[in-house]
Scaffold this motif. Sequence first.
Motif, mmCIF file in Angstrom:
data_model
loop_
_atom_site.group_PDB
_atom_site.id
_atom_site.type_symbol
_atom_site.label_atom_id
_atom_site.label_comp_id
_atom_site.label_asym_id
_atom_site.label_seq_id
_atom_site.Cartn_x
_atom_site.Cartn_y
_atom_site.Cartn_z
ATOM 1 N N HIS A 145 0.842 -1.201 0.000
ATOM 2 C CA HIS A 145 0.000 0.000 0.000
ATOM 3 C C HIS A 145 0.880 1.256 0.000
ATOM 4 N N PRO A 146 0.474 2.284 -0.760
ATOM 5 C CA PRO A 146 1.254 3.526 -0.803
ATOM 6 C C PRO A 146 1.526 4.144 0.573
ATOM 7 N N MET A 147 0.735 3.828 1.568
ATOM 8 C CA MET A 147 1.026 4.421 2.890
ATOM 9 C C MET A 147 2.281 3.807 3.507
ATOM 10 N N THR A 157 2.284 -0.325 -6.498
ATOM 11 C CA THR A 157 1.119 -0.691 -7.312
ATOM 12 C C THR A 157 1.392 -2.016 -8.019
ATOM 13 N N TRP A 183 -6.624 -2.803 -2.966
ATOM 14 C CA TRP A 183 -8.072 -2.674 -3.169
ATOM 15 C C TRP A 183 -8.491 -1.304 -3.685
ATOM 16 N N TRP A 184 -7.759 -0.266 -3.321
ATOM 17 C CA TRP A 184 -8.088 1.120 -3.655
ATOM 18 C C TRP A 184 -7.714 1.479 -5.094
ATOM 19 N N ASP A 185 -6.938 0.663 -5.763
ATOM 20 C CA ASP A 185 -6.289 1.049 -7.025
ATOM 21 C C ASP A 185 -7.306 1.170 -8.165
ATOM 22 N N PRO A 186 -7.413 2.354 -8.764
ATOM 23 C CA PRO A 186 -8.363 2.532 -9.863
ATOM 24 C C PRO A 186 -8.069 1.621 -11.062
ATOM 25 N N TYR A 189 -8.468 -3.940 -11.625
ATOM 26 C CA TYR A 189 -8.925 -5.081 -12.429
ATOM 27 C C TYR A 189 -8.172 -5.169 -13.761
ATOM 28 N N TRP A 207 -10.009 -3.958 5.130
ATOM 29 C CA TRP A 207 -9.685 -2.581 5.500
ATOM 30 C C TRP A 207 -10.810 -2.072 6.396
ATOM 31 N N MET A 225 -14.069 -2.776 4.176
ATOM 32 C CA MET A 225 -14.558 -2.169 2.942
ATOM 33 C C MET A 225 -14.166 -2.919 1.671
ATOM 34 N N GLU A 227 -13.896 -5.471 -1.382
ATOM 35 C CA GLU A 227 -14.678 -6.466 -2.132
ATOM 36 C C GLU A 227 -13.794 -7.686 -2.407
ATOM 37 N N ARG B 118 -17.200 5.773 -7.407
ATOM 38 C CA ARG B 118 -16.467 6.610 -8.367
ATOM 39 C C ARG B 118 -17.407 7.132 -9.453
ATOM 40 N N HIS B 145 -4.604 10.631 -0.950
ATOM 41 C CA HIS B 145 -3.768 9.448 -0.743
ATOM 42 C C HIS B 145 -4.651 8.198 -0.605
ATOM 43 N N TRP B 207 5.995 14.105 4.301
ATOM 44 C CA TRP B 207 5.641 12.788 4.838
ATOM 45 C C TRP B 207 6.719 12.408 5.846
#
Lengths: 273, 273
Positions: A145-147, A157, A183-186, A189, A207, A225, A227, B118, B145, B207
Motif C-alpha cells: 500500500h502507498p502508505m 502498485t 483494493w483502492w487502485d483505480p 482489475y 480494511w 470495505m 470487495e 467513483r 492518498h 511525509w
Amino acid sequence: MAPLTDFGRLSLNQITTNNWSLQEAAEGCARAEVPWIALWRNKVEEAGLAQSKRFINDAGLKVSSLCRGGMFPAATAAERAVRIEDNKRAIDEAAELGAEVLVLVCGPAPDRDILGARNMVEDAIAELVPYAQERSVILGIEPLHPMYAAERSVINTLAQATTIAEGYTPQQVGVVVDVFHVWWDPELYKQIARASGRILGFHVSDWIVPTPDMLLGRGMMGDGMIEISRIRQAVEAAGYQGPIEVEIFNQEIWDRPGDDVLAEMKKRYLEHC
Amino acid sequence: MAPLTDFGRLSLNQITTNNWSLQEAAEGCARAEVPWIALWRNKVEEAGLAQSKRFINDAGLKVSSLCRGGMFPAATAAERAVRIEDNKRAIDEAAELGAEVLVLVCGPAPDRDILGARNMVEDAIAELVPYAQERSVILGIEPLHPMYAAERSVINTLAQATTIAEGYTPQQVGVVVDVFHVWWDPELYKQIARASGRILGFHVSDWIVPTPDMLLGRGMMGDGMIEISRIRQAVEAAGYQGPIEVEIFNQEIWDRPGDDVLAEMKKRYLEHC
C-alpha cells in the motif's frame, strides 16, 4: 459469483497468529484442518530450519510462501550487498522448506530519492534471479500500500510489480496480490488481467473503518470495505488457482487464542472470500 | 533547479493554523507578509461570510482556494441530492470570497462498491459544472492518498482526477496536486505532464517517518521524505505558476503559536519547496 465451498486453498499466514510459535501454528493448522501455511523467517529462525521443516511435515502441511525477502535499497553498495546476501539465505530457506515462492517486500528508500530506490530494487531482483532459479524458488514481488512507501516498500502498485516481473519468465519472477494493499487502485482489475499467468499468491484481510493503526490495523475478512470475493474472482480469471493466505496484522486478533482465530478465519473465508 | 526566492506565491492553507479563527489567520498572514490564504468553509461559517470577506480584504489577501466541496457518494439519490445542494452553497461561497477554485475532496463509498462510488463522483461533478461556471468558480479535483480511500475520497490518483477533468474545459474542471497525496505514485511525473494546463493548485507539506497519525501526521516541509522541489518544478513545467498552499494537518503544529508556525513555514518554503 462462484463462492468458495471448501478449505482446500486456505493458508494461514503465520503473522495472523503472531503470538504462536511455528510449532504452535503448525499444530493449530492441523487441528483446524487448514492445509496450507505461510511461514515467516523470524519464526523459522526461532524454531531452527530443520526443526521447522519437521513441524510442517508432521502436521501434514504445505507451505504456500516464505515471508519475506526484499528490503533492497540502501545508501551504499556495501550495504546493498549485505541485503543481497540476506536474500540468498532467504532463498535457501524457502527451498529447504518447500516454499515455491519467496515473497519480496522490496524496502523503502534510504533518502528522498524514491526513483533511485526503485532502480535499486530492480537491480537487486536481477542479481537474485539466477540464484533463486537454481533452487527452484520463484521471487514474488508484493506491491505494498502507498502508505508504506516511506517505511516498507517503494513498490506500491500492481502495475509497477508486473512491469518488473515482465522482465523475466513466470518461473523466475511473479507478483503477489494482497487485497489490503491493492483494493483502492483505480487500475486494479485491468492490472490483475495484465498480470495473468504471473500471479504467485493471493492474500486476504480487510480494511476496517476507522483504521486503528497504519501497521496493525487490518481486519478480519468481512469487517471492512474490501470487495474480497470480487478481487479473488478477478485473480482466478487471470489464471491463479493457488493457495489463499489469510494475513492479518492486528494486535487485537493476535491477543486472541489462536484456535479461536482459525475458527473465525475459516468461517469468514467461506462467507467473504 | 530554480529555487523559490520570494513569497509571492506563498499561501497559508488555514488548516495549518487550525487553532486560529479566520480573522486571526488573516491578520497573521498580513503580519507575516504572506500574500495568499486558502479558506476552510467551517472557519468561514464561524466568522460569517460577509465578515470573512471583510477580514480578507482588510488584510490585503488573495484567496487561493476554498476548502472544500465534494463528499458526493451516498447510499440514496435523496442523500446525493443533499450533497449537491451543499456543493452549490460552497460554490456560492467561493464566488463571494473571490476564490477561483473550489477544492473537491470527493468522498468515500457508502458501501463496499468503490467503483460505484467513483461513478457517483463523476455524476455529481457533471451536475455541478454549469452552476460553477455561471459563477466563475472552477472545480479542482484533489486526488487523496490511497490510505484515505475508505474514509475520505475514492479519487486516489492524479491519473483518475485528470481523466475526469479531461471531460471538461480547463475553465470548468481541473486538478489540485498535493505532494502528501501523490508523492508515492510511480506515475507521478508522467501524470503531472499529462495534467498540463489543468493544474489549479499545488499544496505542500511533508511525509514524516515514522508517521504519527493517518490524519494528523503531516510534517513541515523538509522534515520528511518528499522531493517537494522536484515535484514543484514538474508542476511548473506543466504550466502552473499559481499560489503554493502550505497545508499541514498536525496536532503538534496546531498547538504552536500561529506566528511561529508562519515564520517556520516561510523559512522552510524557501529551503525545501
